[in-house]
Design an enzyme around this catalytic site. Structure first.
Site, PDB file in Angstrom:
ATOM      1  N   THR A   1       0.845  -1.206   0.000  1.00  0.00           N
ATOM      2  CA  THR A   1       0.000   0.000   0.000  1.00  0.00           C
ATOM      3  C   THR A   1       0.876   1.250   0.000  1.00  0.00           C
ATOM      4  OG1 THR A   1      -1.767  -1.179   1.144  1.00  0.00           O
ATOM      5  CG2 THR A   1      -1.819   1.229   1.259  1.00  0.00           C
TER       6      THR A   1
ATOM      7  N   GLN B   1       0.559  -9.734  -5.813  1.00  0.00           N
ATOM      8  CA  GLN B   1       0.130 -11.136  -5.830  1.00  0.00           C
ATOM      9  C   GLN B   1       0.998 -12.003  -6.738  1.00  0.00           C
ATOM     10  OE1 GLN B   1      -1.947 -12.519  -3.846  1.00  0.00           O
ATOM     11  NE2 GLN B   1      -3.072 -10.781  -2.995  1.00  0.00           N
TER      12      GLN B   1
ATOM     13  N   ASN C   1      -5.850  -9.888  -7.316  1.00  0.00           N
ATOM     14  CA  ASN C   1      -5.925 -10.571  -6.020  1.00  0.00           C
ATOM     15  C   ASN C   1      -7.205 -11.387  -5.839  1.00  0.00           C
ATOM     16  OD1 ASN C   1      -6.556  -7.673  -6.095  1.00  0.00           O
ATOM     17  ND2 ASN C   1      -7.439  -8.000  -4.090  1.00  0.00           N
TER      18      ASN C   1
ATOM     19  N   THR D   1      13.734   4.986  10.326  1.00  0.00           N
ATOM     20  CA  THR D   1      14.626   3.878  10.693  1.00  0.00           C
ATOM     21  C   THR D   1      14.177   2.586  10.023  1.00  0.00           C
ATOM     22  OG1 THR D   1      15.071   4.938  12.790  1.00  0.00           O
ATOM     23  CG2 THR D   1      15.531   2.573  12.670  1.00  0.00           C
TER      24      THR D   1
ATOM     25  N   CYS E   1      -9.011  -6.588   2.154  1.00  0.00           N
ATOM     26  CA  CYS E   1      -8.815  -5.212   2.611  1.00  0.00           C
ATOM     27  C   CYS E   1     -10.113  -4.432   2.595  1.00  0.00           C
ATOM     28  CB  CYS E   1      -7.784  -4.537   1.722  1.00  0.00           C
ATOM     29  SG  CYS E   1      -6.428  -5.632   1.369  1.00  0.00           S
TER      30      CYS E   1
HETATM   31  C1  LIG Z   1      -2.963  -6.781  -5.452  1.00  0.00           C
HETATM   32  C2  LIG Z   1      -2.717  -6.158  -4.120  1.00  0.00           C
HETATM   33  N1  LIG Z   1      -2.180  -4.940  -4.058  1.00  0.00           N
HETATM   34  C3  LIG Z   1      -1.918  -4.334  -2.889  1.00  0.00           C
HETATM   35  C4  LIG Z   1      -2.228  -4.931  -1.684  1.00  0.00           C
HETATM   36  C5  LIG Z   1      -1.917  -4.224  -0.412  1.00  0.00           C
HETATM   37  O1  LIG Z   1      -0.899  -4.895   0.288  1.00  0.00           O
HETATM   38  P1  LIG Z   1      -0.529  -4.512   1.798  1.00  0.00           P
HETATM   39  O2  LIG Z   1      -1.803  -4.675   2.574  1.00  0.00           O
HETATM   40  O3  LIG Z   1       0.521  -5.479   2.175  1.00  0.00           O
HETATM   41  O4  LIG Z   1      -0.080  -3.100   1.815  1.00  0.00           O
HETATM   42  C6  LIG Z   1      -2.809  -6.202  -1.697  1.00  0.00           C
HETATM   43  C7  LIG Z   1      -3.226  -6.869  -0.443  1.00  0.00           C
HETATM   44  O5  LIG Z   1      -4.196  -7.601  -0.400  1.00  0.00           O
HETATM   45  C8  LIG Z   1      -3.052  -6.833  -2.946  1.00  0.00           C
HETATM   46  O6  LIG Z   1      -3.592  -8.050  -3.025  1.00  0.00           O
END
Ligand SMILES: Cc1ncc(COP(=O)(O)O)c(C=O)c1O
Length: 385
Positions: free
Chosen positions: A74, A181, A153, A243, A328
């Site tokens: 993210t 992914q 995803n 850090t 998410c």
């Molecule tokens: C395709 C994709 N992008 C971005 C993310 C975000 O990853 P993170 O939650 O590790 O920041 C995910 C998490 O499900 C994802 O599947």
């Protein structure tokens, strides 16, 4: 947690590989130094960060200095899209992306829209794939960035990244891919694919949570110049101050090393289990696969069981963990935006389950899960009549 848990939600996150935990332990205990300190302790710790960076760079075929450590995909996505947008305002304020992207991309783009940028959200076909003609047509003189995810995803479809990158470059735009992914599961070589910016997270390939990386191309002709999001001590070439998360970085490095060695064997084994589950579940009446059946990753299947509510299935499945959409956004009551983009009805969207497998799943677990899902779908449908 229950000993009998069958975890089939590996696209949400994966279990930490015990070998990764072992590599991390010293840095959670007596190797606690700051990698930026110039005393002996700090210099020694920094050697391990260097080693991790090299392992990750090798996994994606780039130079070590092209890896910027972040807190996860993210953050990497925010840094890439906002960073490119800000530093290229002189050229234009137009970005192209896809309706089926992860919310981390879509919400970042919406934020930029509020700042005066223009975003084109490309549609996908019923199979989840982009039409190359649409991609070409969408890019304009003032387009600064084309951002298309590598593997989706929710449905696992794999976009034709190499071709898209070529189209973007021919029209003078940077090409970014969210490969969260894909990295660690299939070979993703940035130079071969023509990627300028690439986001990924450690916890999607058996590394720890809270660490990720952004690949930033340093070589011409598509050297990507970014503005930083987080300012401070100038870590990570000034692109991400703060850090360094040494245990996380060492863990992600170890996960990358294991992935490089075991990716092929994992893919074959996991693919067989996925195919078994899918074949069995598609025998259920009024069940169909969401997304393209071939051009996709080997570890995931997303199936609509018409007239069986996915939320109810998840509750009834008890110790078997599956998903009904992107983790998410799973607190939302909206149907999955990915499934809606494929043309499903809301009802079909709410009746779809994602099963995503990983390194630690077994055929025996698959047999148990298939049996349970078959029974639950039948029961739920009987309750409807
Ligand atoms: C395709 C994709 N992008 C971005 C993310 C975000 O990853 P993170 O939650 O590790 O920041 C995910 C998490 O499900 C994802 O599947």
């Amino acid at each position: 947690m229950n000993q009998e848990l069958i975890y089939l939600d590996n696209n949400a996150t994966t279990k930490l590989d015990p070998r990764v935990l072992e590599a991390m332990m010293p840095f959670l205990t007596n190797q606690y130094g700051n990698a930026a300190s110039n005393h002996e302790f700090g210099v020694a710790i920094n050697q391990y960060v260097k080693e991790a960076r090299a392992n990750i760079a090798e996994l994606i075929g780039c130079d070590d200095h092209e890896i910027i450590f972040t807190s996860g995909a993210t953050e990497s996505i925010n840094l890439a899209i906002k960073g490119i947008a800000e530093s290229n305002q002189g050229k234009g304020k137009h970005i192209v992306t896809v309706v089926t992207e992860h919310p981390a991309v879509l919400d970042t783009c919406r934020h930029l829209e509020r700042q005066g940028y223009e975003i084109t959200y490309l549609p996908v076909g019923p199979d989840g794939l982009l039409d190359m003609h649409n991609v070409g047509q969408s890019i304009r003189e003032d387009t600064i960035l084309v951002s298309v995810m590598l593997v989706n995803n929710e449905i696992g479809v794999i976009q034709r990244i190499e071709e898209i990158a070529e189209i973007a470059h021919a029209k003078g735009a940077f090409f970014m891919t969210d490969a969260t992914q894909a990295v660690g599961k299939i070979p993703v070589l940035v130079n071969h694919l023509g990627i300028d910016l690439m986001s990924f997270s450690g916890h999607k390939f058996y590394g720890p949570k809270g660490v990720g990386a952004l690949y930033v191309r340093s070589k011409r002709p598509n050297k990507a110049k970014l503005n930083a999001l987080i300012h401070g001590g100038g870590h990570e070439k000034g692109l991400r101050s703060g850090t360094l998360n040494v245990p996380g970085i060492v863990g992600m490095g170890q996960a990358a090393w294991i992935a490089r060695k075991e990716m092929q064997a994992d893919a074959q084994r996991i693919g067989k289990i996925r195919d078994y589950i899918e074949k069995e579940l598609l025998q259920i009446d009024h069940a169909f696969l969401n997304g393209h059946s071939n051009q996709r990753l080997y570890n995931v299947t997303n199936i609509c069981f018409e007239d069986a509510d996915a939320d109810a299935m998840i509750i009834d499945l008890k110790d078997i963990m599956v998903s009904n959409g992107s983790a998410c956004s799973s607190t939302s009551v909206e149907p999955s935006h990915v499934l809606m983009a494929l043309g499903l009805t809301e009802r079909q969207g709410f009746s779809s389950l994602r099963i995503s497998l990983g390194r630690f799943n077994t055929q025996q677990e698959a047999v148990i899960a298939v049996k349970s899902i078959k029974e639950i779908v039948t029961n739920l449908r009987l309750m409807n009549v």
